[in-house]
Structures are given as structure tokens and as C-alpha cells.
Design a protein around this motif. Sequence first.
Motif, PDB file in Angstrom:
ATOM      1  N   ASP A 142     -55.815   9.669  17.725  1.00  0.00           N
ATOM      2  CA  ASP A 142     -56.168  10.348  16.464  1.00  0.00           C
ATOM      3  C   ASP A 142     -55.130   9.976  15.405  1.00  0.00           C
ATOM      4  O   ASP A 142     -54.434  10.832  14.861  1.00  0.00           O
ATOM      5  N   LYS A 143     -55.041   8.686  15.110  1.00  0.00           N
ATOM      6  CA  LYS A 143     -53.952   8.178  14.272  1.00  0.00           C
ATOM      7  C   LYS A 143     -54.021   8.640  12.821  1.00  0.00           C
ATOM      8  O   LYS A 143     -52.995   8.717  12.144  1.00  0.00           O
ATOM      9  N   THR A 144     -55.206   8.935  12.327  1.00  0.00           N
ATOM     10  CA  THR A 144     -55.345   9.221  10.899  1.00  0.00           C
ATOM     11  C   THR A 144     -55.097  10.690  10.551  1.00  0.00           C
ATOM     12  O   THR A 144     -55.033  11.022   9.362  1.00  0.00           O
ATOM     13  N   ARG A 145     -54.968  11.544  11.559  1.00  0.00           N
ATOM     14  CA  ARG A 145     -54.764  12.966  11.262  1.00  0.00           C
ATOM     15  C   ARG A 145     -53.405  13.174  10.597  1.00  0.00           C
ATOM     16  O   ARG A 145     -52.385  12.677  11.067  1.00  0.00           O
ATOM     17  N   GLU A 146     -53.398  13.937   9.534  1.00  0.00           N
ATOM     18  CA  GLU A 146     -52.152  14.205   8.823  1.00  0.00           C
ATOM     19  C   GLU A 146     -51.426  15.393   9.442  1.00  0.00           C
ATOM     20  O   GLU A 146     -52.006  16.182  10.191  1.00  0.00           O
ATOM     21  N   GLY A 147     -50.136  15.516   9.119  1.00  0.00           N
ATOM     22  CA  GLY A 147     -49.345  16.649   9.584  1.00  0.00           C
ATOM     23  C   GLY A 147     -48.405  16.281  10.715  1.00  0.00           C
ATOM     24  O   GLY A 147     -48.453  15.184  11.277  1.00  0.00           O
ATOM     25  N   THR A 152     -45.479  22.062  19.506  1.00  0.00           N
ATOM     26  CA  THR A 152     -46.042  23.292  18.943  1.00  0.00           C
ATOM     27  C   THR A 152     -47.209  22.988  18.005  1.00  0.00           C
ATOM     28  O   THR A 152     -48.196  23.741  17.955  1.00  0.00           O
ATOM     29  N   ASP A 153     -47.120  21.886  17.277  1.00  0.00           N
ATOM     30  CA  ASP A 153     -48.214  21.493  16.385  1.00  0.00           C
ATOM     31  C   ASP A 153     -49.454  21.105  17.184  1.00  0.00           C
ATOM     32  O   ASP A 153     -50.581  21.460  16.823  1.00  0.00           O
ATOM     33  N   LEU A 154     -49.236  20.384  18.291  1.00  0.00           N
ATOM     34  CA  LEU A 154     -50.368  19.982  19.128  1.00  0.00           C
ATOM     35  C   LEU A 154     -51.013  21.195  19.780  1.00  0.00           C
ATOM     36  O   LEU A 154     -52.236  21.235  19.944  1.00  0.00           O
ATOM     37  N   CYS A 155     -50.201  22.179  20.157  1.00  0.00           N
ATOM     38  CA  CYS A 155     -50.773  23.406  20.725  1.00  0.00           C
ATOM     39  C   CYS A 155     -51.706  24.069  19.723  1.00  0.00           C
ATOM     40  O   CYS A 155     -52.801  24.535  20.086  1.00  0.00           O
ATOM     41  N   HIS A 156     -51.285  24.111  18.472  1.00  0.00           N
ATOM     42  CA  HIS A 156     -52.142  24.704  17.441  1.00  0.00           C
ATOM     43  C   HIS A 156     -53.413  23.879  17.262  1.00  0.00           C
ATOM     44  O   HIS A 156     -54.531  24.439  17.212  1.00  0.00           O
ATOM     45  N   HIS A 157     -53.272  22.563  17.217  1.00  0.00           N
ATOM     46  CA  HIS A 157     -54.428  21.698  16.975  1.00  0.00           C
ATOM     47  C   HIS A 157     -55.438  21.763  18.122  1.00  0.00           C
ATOM     48  O   HIS A 157     -56.657  21.803  17.881  1.00  0.00           O
ATOM     49  N   TYR A 158     -54.938  21.784  19.356  1.00  0.00           N
ATOM     50  CA  TYR A 158     -55.835  21.780  20.516  1.00  0.00           C
ATOM     51  C   TYR A 158     -56.098  23.190  21.066  1.00  0.00           C
ATOM     52  O   TYR A 158     -56.661  23.342  22.139  1.00  0.00           O
TER      53      TYR A 158
END
Length: 240
Positions: A142-147, A152-158
Motif C-alpha cells: 500500500d505504497k501510496t497511502r499517506e501518513g 501504532t499507526d498500523l493498528c489504527h489503520h487495520y
Amino acid sequence: MSRPWYLRDWFAVDLETTGLDVDTDRIVTAATARCVRGVPVETRTWLADAGRQDIPLQATKVHGIATRHAHRYGQPVETVARAVATAVVEAANDGLPVVVANAPYDLTLISRELWRANAWRGIKPKSDLLILDPLLLDWALDKTREGRRRLTDLCHHYEVEHDRPHQADADAAAAAAVAYRIVCHYPQLQAMTLAEVHAAQVGWAVERAAARQAYKRRTGDPSAVVGGHWPLIPRQGMAS
């Protein structure tokens, strides 16, 4: 018929440390977790004491362990490193994927602890050590996703619950859960063997390092060099 690799047990590892330098910093806490579909079913934790080396205040603010506590209650750091490495080798020998968020940091730091203590003897897997690094998988798929893309960020995203960041046992469990969500989300990973996923990550790590290096050079550091070794950073003068 045997289950596909992503539906078998996994083994996750995490460290909290004195800093960010794999060559000089030390293990403070460590955890391993045997997981089923991203959920821990058996967890082990360790508190390490690196002897005369203090834990910097900035590191204590992250993981909550102060020097005095580690000196009083921790096991010798080489004992912890050997125990974690032995557990990882046993998992590899059982054919389990080993999940490590930011594998080049945690795995390299373990290897440096063993090297300093001359404690490598007998710690060698009979089977290939096959790693799943959720930070690298997420970037590659998912190379184009910003942020930002910290654990902790991946936990929020997934949509993975993670209420104790920077606690080794909680981070190990979160890394396994995120990795499992990623594998479930991308059928192309399910279609690959575990060895193929591992090999792909070696290439993706080089690609990600090149992208980071190019970004740094564009944004003010024309001499920046970002290494792409994965899952282990070799010692200077040693082959990977």
C-alpha cells in the motif's frame, strides 16, 4: 491436507531497549508470543539488566523501565538474549512464521547481544528462519497511502486494538495481529509460500530503502545513505 501457512500458528517477538542504535544499545524488556490467527495463546516476557549501562531517561519515558528497577529485578542481558534467540530458533524449527515489526532493529539487536557475550554456540535453526515484518508488508502493498506507519499507526489503520504501546508483550501481539490482517487483506500473499513472502520482503526492503534515501536527498540531506539490509543488519566487515 495441511492448512495453509497463514492459518497455522505464528510466533511473534518484540523488544524494548535503551535506544535506537543496534550496535550499542541494549535490551531492556523482551517478549515472545505464540499466536493463532493473530491472537496470542502463549506469551513469555523477560526483564533484562545490562549491568553498568544505564537506561536513558528518554527511553524510560517510552517503555516505563528505569535503571534501578532493571538492576534490581532484571536477569543478565545476555541470558535474556539467549533465551529469546533460542525461542525463535525453536519456532523456526517448528516451521512457524516469525513476526517482528521492524525486523532489522529487533533481530539485529538480539544478534549483537549474543555476539558481545560470545553466546552464539548452539543457537542455529535447522530450518530457515522465515520472517513476517508488518511494517514492511504494509509499505510494499500500500505504497501510496499517506501518513505515518509506526506499529501504532498500523493498528489504527487495520483496526487492531492496542492499548499498551511500547510494552513488549503487547507490541508482539499487535504485530502478529496486524500481520495477520495484512495477509488476510491481500490474496497475493496467501497465494505465495511463506518462503516466497520472506524472499519478497528482502527485495521490498531494498526498494523501500532506496525510496527513503531519495526522499532524504531531495529534502535537505544530499549525502544521506539508507541501508536496505533485511531482516538482519550485518556487522561492519561481515557479510549479510
